[in-house]
Scaffold this motif. Structure first.
Motif, PDB file in Angstrom:
ATOM      1  N   UNK A 376       0.825  -1.213   0.000  1.00  0.00           N
ATOM      2  CA  UNK A 376       0.000   0.000   0.000  1.00  0.00           C
ATOM      3  C   UNK A 376       0.855   1.257   0.000  1.00  0.00           C
ATOM      4  N   UNK A 377       1.883   1.310   0.851  1.00  0.00           N
ATOM      5  CA  UNK A 377       2.737   2.495   0.887  1.00  0.00           C
ATOM      6  C   UNK A 377       3.508   2.660  -0.418  1.00  0.00           C
ATOM      7  N   UNK A 378       3.935   1.542  -1.013  1.00  0.00           N
ATOM      8  CA  UNK A 378       4.636   1.627  -2.297  1.00  0.00           C
ATOM      9  C   UNK A 378       3.715   2.171  -3.381  1.00  0.00           C
ATOM     10  N   UNK A 379       2.472   1.708  -3.408  1.00  0.00           N
ATOM     11  CA  UNK A 379       1.510   2.187  -4.401  1.00  0.00           C
ATOM     12  C   UNK A 379       1.183   3.665  -4.174  1.00  0.00           C
ATOM     13  N   UNK A 380       1.118   4.079  -2.907  1.00  0.00           N
ATOM     14  CA  UNK A 380       0.830   5.490  -2.614  1.00  0.00           C
ATOM     15  C   UNK A 380       1.951   6.384  -3.121  1.00  0.00           C
ATOM     16  N   UNK A 381       3.187   5.958  -2.924  1.00  0.00           N
ATOM     17  CA  UNK A 381       4.316   6.768  -3.391  1.00  0.00           C
ATOM     18  C   UNK A 381       4.410   6.769  -4.912  1.00  0.00           C
ATOM     19  N   UNK A 382       3.975   5.681  -5.535  1.00  0.00           N
ATOM     20  CA  UNK A 382       4.004   5.602  -6.999  1.00  0.00           C
ATOM     21  C   UNK A 382       2.809   6.309  -7.632  1.00  0.00           C
ATOM     22  N   UNK A 383       1.804   6.667  -6.819  1.00  0.00           N
ATOM     23  CA  UNK A 383       0.624   7.343  -7.343  1.00  0.00           C
ATOM     24  C   UNK A 383      -0.347   6.429  -8.050  1.00  0.00           C
ATOM     25  N   UNK A 384      -0.347   5.142  -7.709  1.00  0.00           N
ATOM     26  CA  UNK A 384      -1.212   4.184  -8.402  1.00  0.00           C
ATOM     27  C   UNK A 384      -2.384   3.708  -7.551  1.00  0.00           C
ATOM     28  N   UNK A 385      -2.604   4.312  -6.392  1.00  0.00           N
ATOM     29  CA  UNK A 385      -3.754   3.924  -5.568  1.00  0.00           C
ATOM     30  C   UNK A 385      -5.021   4.584  -6.103  1.00  0.00           C
ATOM     31  N   UNK A 386      -6.119   3.841  -6.213  1.00  0.00           N
ATOM     32  CA  UNK A 386      -7.390   4.474  -6.593  1.00  0.00           C
ATOM     33  C   UNK A 386      -7.871   5.392  -5.480  1.00  0.00           C
ATOM     34  N   UNK A 387      -8.659   6.417  -5.820  1.00  0.00           N
ATOM     35  CA  UNK A 387      -9.116   7.373  -4.811  1.00  0.00           C
ATOM     36  C   UNK A 387      -9.816   6.722  -3.627  1.00  0.00           C
ATOM     37  N   UNK A 388     -10.534   5.612  -3.852  1.00  0.00           N
ATOM     38  CA  UNK A 388     -11.273   4.973  -2.758  1.00  0.00           C
ATOM     39  C   UNK A 388     -10.352   4.465  -1.657  1.00  0.00           C
ATOM     40  N   UNK A 389      -9.074   4.193  -1.985  1.00  0.00           N
ATOM     41  CA  UNK A 389      -8.134   3.699  -0.985  1.00  0.00           C
ATOM     42  C   UNK A 389      -7.589   4.805  -0.096  1.00  0.00           C
ATOM     43  N   UNK A 390      -7.947   6.050  -0.376  1.00  0.00           N
ATOM     44  CA  UNK A 390      -7.418   7.177   0.391  1.00  0.00           C
ATOM     45  C   UNK A 390      -8.472   7.810   1.286  1.00  0.00           C
ATOM     46  N   UNK A 391      -9.610   7.157   1.432  1.00  0.00           N
ATOM     47  CA  UNK A 391     -10.679   7.698   2.276  1.00  0.00           C
ATOM     48  C   UNK A 391     -11.260   6.584   3.141  1.00  0.00           C
ATOM     49  N   UNK A 392     -12.025   6.986   4.144  1.00  0.00           N
ATOM     50  CA  UNK A 392     -12.765   6.026   4.951  1.00  0.00           C
ATOM     51  C   UNK A 392     -12.017   5.443   6.128  1.00  0.00           C
ATOM     52  N   UNK A 393     -10.886   6.025   6.524  1.00  0.00           N
ATOM     53  CA  UNK A 393     -10.147   5.516   7.673  1.00  0.00           C
ATOM     54  C   UNK A 393     -10.852   5.794   8.982  1.00  0.00           C
ATOM     55  N   UNK A 394     -10.578   4.956   9.988  1.00  0.00           N
ATOM     56  CA  UNK A 394     -11.164   5.158  11.318  1.00  0.00           C
ATOM     57  C   UNK A 394     -10.114   5.413  12.393  1.00  0.00           C
ATOM     58  N   UNK A 395      -8.844   5.128  12.094  1.00  0.00           N
ATOM     59  CA  UNK A 395      -7.748   5.352  13.041  1.00  0.00           C
ATOM     60  C   UNK A 395      -6.460   5.404  12.222  1.00  0.00           C
ATOM     61  N   UNK A 396      -5.551   6.314  12.583  1.00  0.00           N
ATOM     62  CA  UNK A 396      -4.330   6.494  11.804  1.00  0.00           C
ATOM     63  C   UNK A 396      -3.092   6.195  12.638  1.00  0.00           C
ATOM     64  N   UNK A 397      -2.136   5.531  11.997  1.00  0.00           N
ATOM     65  CA  UNK A 397      -0.820   5.261  12.581  1.00  0.00           C
ATOM     66  C   UNK A 397       0.201   6.078  11.803  1.00  0.00           C
ATOM     67  N   UNK A 398       0.964   6.907  12.512  1.00  0.00           N
ATOM     68  CA  UNK A 398       1.901   7.825  11.870  1.00  0.00           C
ATOM     69  C   UNK A 398       3.308   7.586  12.408  1.00  0.00           C
ATOM     70  N   UNK A 399       4.171   7.034  11.565  1.00  0.00           N
ATOM     71  CA  UNK A 399       5.555   6.770  11.961  1.00  0.00           C
ATOM     72  C   UNK A 399       6.431   7.950  11.537  1.00  0.00           C
ATOM     73  N   UNK A 400       6.383   9.050  12.312  1.00  0.00           N
ATOM     74  CA  UNK A 400       7.194  10.208  11.963  1.00  0.00           C
ATOM     75  C   UNK A 400       8.644  10.038  12.387  1.00  0.00           C
ATOM     76  N   UNK A 401       8.962   8.917  13.054  1.00  0.00           N
ATOM     77  CA  UNK A 401      10.352   8.645  13.413  1.00  0.00           C
ATOM     78  C   UNK A 401      11.255   8.489  12.204  1.00  0.00           C
ATOM     79  N   UNK A 402      10.685   8.166  11.032  1.00  0.00           N
ATOM     80  CA  UNK A 402      11.503   8.017   9.820  1.00  0.00           C
ATOM     81  C   UNK A 402      12.147   9.335   9.425  1.00  0.00           C
ATOM     82  N   UNK A 403      11.636  10.465   9.951  1.00  0.00           N
ATOM     83  CA  UNK A 403      12.223  11.764   9.649  1.00  0.00           C
ATOM     84  C   UNK A 403      13.289  12.152  10.666  1.00  0.00           C
ATOM     85  N   UNK A 404      13.602  11.224  11.582  1.00  0.00           N
ATOM     86  CA  UNK A 404      14.653  11.486  12.556  1.00  0.00           C
ATOM     87  C   UNK A 404      14.230  12.348  13.719  1.00  0.00           C
TER      88      UNK A 404
END
Length: 479
Positions: A376-404
């Motif tokens: 999913x993350x690879x498809x999001x970065x490549x821009x190949x996710x359909x719009x329906x995959x970017x809506x409808x979430x109920x809880x988010x996990x954010x790994x901002x540690x990758x930015x140091x």
């Protein structure tokens, strides 16, 4: 048999998900080109994704409505197609030898254009042989600031068609004339436009001199170095007279369009409507890293990431504290707790921060979670996710540690009720059984909507997550 006698205007179709407009990224055809039914004629960016738009008519391109960078409303003219003999809309005559078309070509392909997304457009782009866009000399000679501030400067249909070629600069080009810029990627053109870089001055490092993103970034770095050198060369200049920008430099104006506009609107709405609170805790992640290593040693062909383990821990916490897997229905004056966990994963992409959703994530095993997260993350970065995959979430996990970074107080992804943030994992001194030791430590933060729960529920969820990070064996009791 019937003939195509008049021009036909193709309107920008409904792209689904309630989208009302799209920004033109790149025209695939120019005025005078011959197109076939369902040929991709333009690449556009909506608030959800970048898609290719096929034209349902066959014939010759008479006009292109809009330039690259211009926003077009749904239902407005996009491209005008005329007969191959070049007859205009008021010319009904059919010269001798005029090519005829089948009735279905006159009427269009009949393909449904509503709701298609990057699942179709992305595949077309991967199969298509790249076309090299040559920047015209007039553009190369224009100031970089004009490119950045006036993306929709061309007003005539002919001006909106960028000349394309698969060959490099002509051999008879003089050494003193501006060099043609060979560009394949729309991302590279957009980066150059937004940062005020004149592509005609950039030397490409790709095959045949193609300009890559790294070349544009190198040009930016070189410009910054030159600017710093010019400032340093000012002898004993008073601080009040030292400009922050070199002489002649102008502000870079970036239009708030496409995905950037949607992100801005959504975050602004979240901050206006949601009374959010952030709590955090430092945790010892040494055992979690050891657990991941043991899992991957047993099955190296299907590795499990730390993010997948954190997702599994979040699902365990939401099962115990379902109040956080909810949203507030302001119109109905009620709180709606979702039956399934549609887990959003914050992913940084070239187009901005996207939150693709794994629907019913609670039904997946840990290995399935890992595979879905990676895909999913690879498809999001490549821009190949359909719009329906970017809506409808109920809880988010954010790994901002990758930015140091260690911590954050993020804005909730509206209309969700909570978001768990994870900082970087670093070596820190930690007390273990009364003794000081070096351990792998990270910071967890929970930002929650205070309307859906009080501090006791939020604190209980975060403590459960922290305990599972420190003692992964606790997950066994809840899986």
């Amino acid at each position: 048999m019937t003939t195509v006698e008049r021009t036909q205007v193709f309107l920008l179709p409904d792209l689904g998900e309630g989208l009302s407009e799209a920004e033109i990224v790149e025209w695939r055809v120019a005025v005078g080109d011959v197109v076939t039914v369902d040929q991709s004629v333009v690449e556009v960016e909506t608030a959800k994704a970048v898609v290719d738009v096929p034209c349902p008519y066959a014939g010759r391109v008479v006009a292109l409505h809009g330039a690259a960078g211009e926003v077009r409303p749904v239902g407005q003219p996009l491209i005008t197609i005329g007969p191959l003999d070049g007859a205009g809309p008021d010319d009904d005559r059919e010269p001798a030898g005029h090519a005829t078309y089948r009735e279905e070509e006159r009427a269009g392909s009949g393909n449904v254009l509503i709701g298609y997304g990057t699942g179709h457009g992305g595949s077309g782009r991967r199969r298509r042989r790249p076309r090299l866009a040559l920047a015209p000399e007039s553009t190369a000679a224009a100031p970089a600031s004009a490119v950045a501030t006036s993306p929709a400067a061309p007003t005539s249909p002919a001006a909106s068609a960028a000349p394309t070629s698969s060959a490099g600069p002509t051999a008879d080009s003089s050494a003193g004339s501006p060099r043609a810029a060979l560009v394949i990627s729309p991302i590279v053109r957009r980066l150059a436009r937004e940062r005020g870089v004149d592509l005609a001055t950039v030397r490409g490092s790709g095959p045949g001199g193609v300009i890559r993103r790294a070349d544009v970034e190198a040009a930016l770095a070189e410009a910054s170095t030159d600017a710093a050198a010019r400032l340093a060369a000012v002898p004993d200049a008073p601080a009040a007279h030292v400009s922050l920008a070199p002489a002649g430099e102008q502000d870079v104006v970036i239009p708030l369009t496409g995905i950037r506009k949607v992100i801005a609107d959504k975050l602004s709405r979240s901050r206006r409507e949601i009374p959010e609170v952030t709590i955090w805790v430092d945790v010892d992640a040494t055992a979690l890293l050891a657990t991941r290593a043991a899992i991957n040693a047993a099955s190296p062909d299907a590795p499990v990431s730390i993010l997948a383990l954190l997702a599994r821990i979040c699902l365990s916490g939401l099962r115990r504290y379902p109040q956080l897997n909810a949203h507030v229905d302001t119109e109905g004056q009620r709180i709606v707790q979702s039956a399934g966990v549609h887990l959003g994963i914050a992913a940084q992409t070239d187009r901005g921060l996207l939150v693709p959703v794994l629907r019913d994530a609670q039904r997946l095993t840990t290995r399935e979670l890992a595979a879905e997260l990676a895909a999913t993350t690879a498809a999001a970065r490549a821009g190949t996710l359909p719009p329906a995959r970017l809506t409808g979430g109920t809880f988010t996990l954010n790994n901002y540690g990758v930015f140091g970074v260690d911590g954050s107080t993020p804005i909730i992804n509206h209309p969700e009720a909570a978001l768990l943030g994870v900082g970087r994992i670093v070596d820190k001194p930690w007390v273990v059984d009364g003794q000081l030791a070096v351990r792998k430590v990270t910071q967890l933060s929970l930002t929650f909507d205070h309307r859906v729960c009080d501090g006791g529920v939020a604190g209980g969820f975060l403590r459960h997550v922290a305990d599972c990070v420190e003692q992964p064996a606790l997950l066994v009791a809840n899986v």
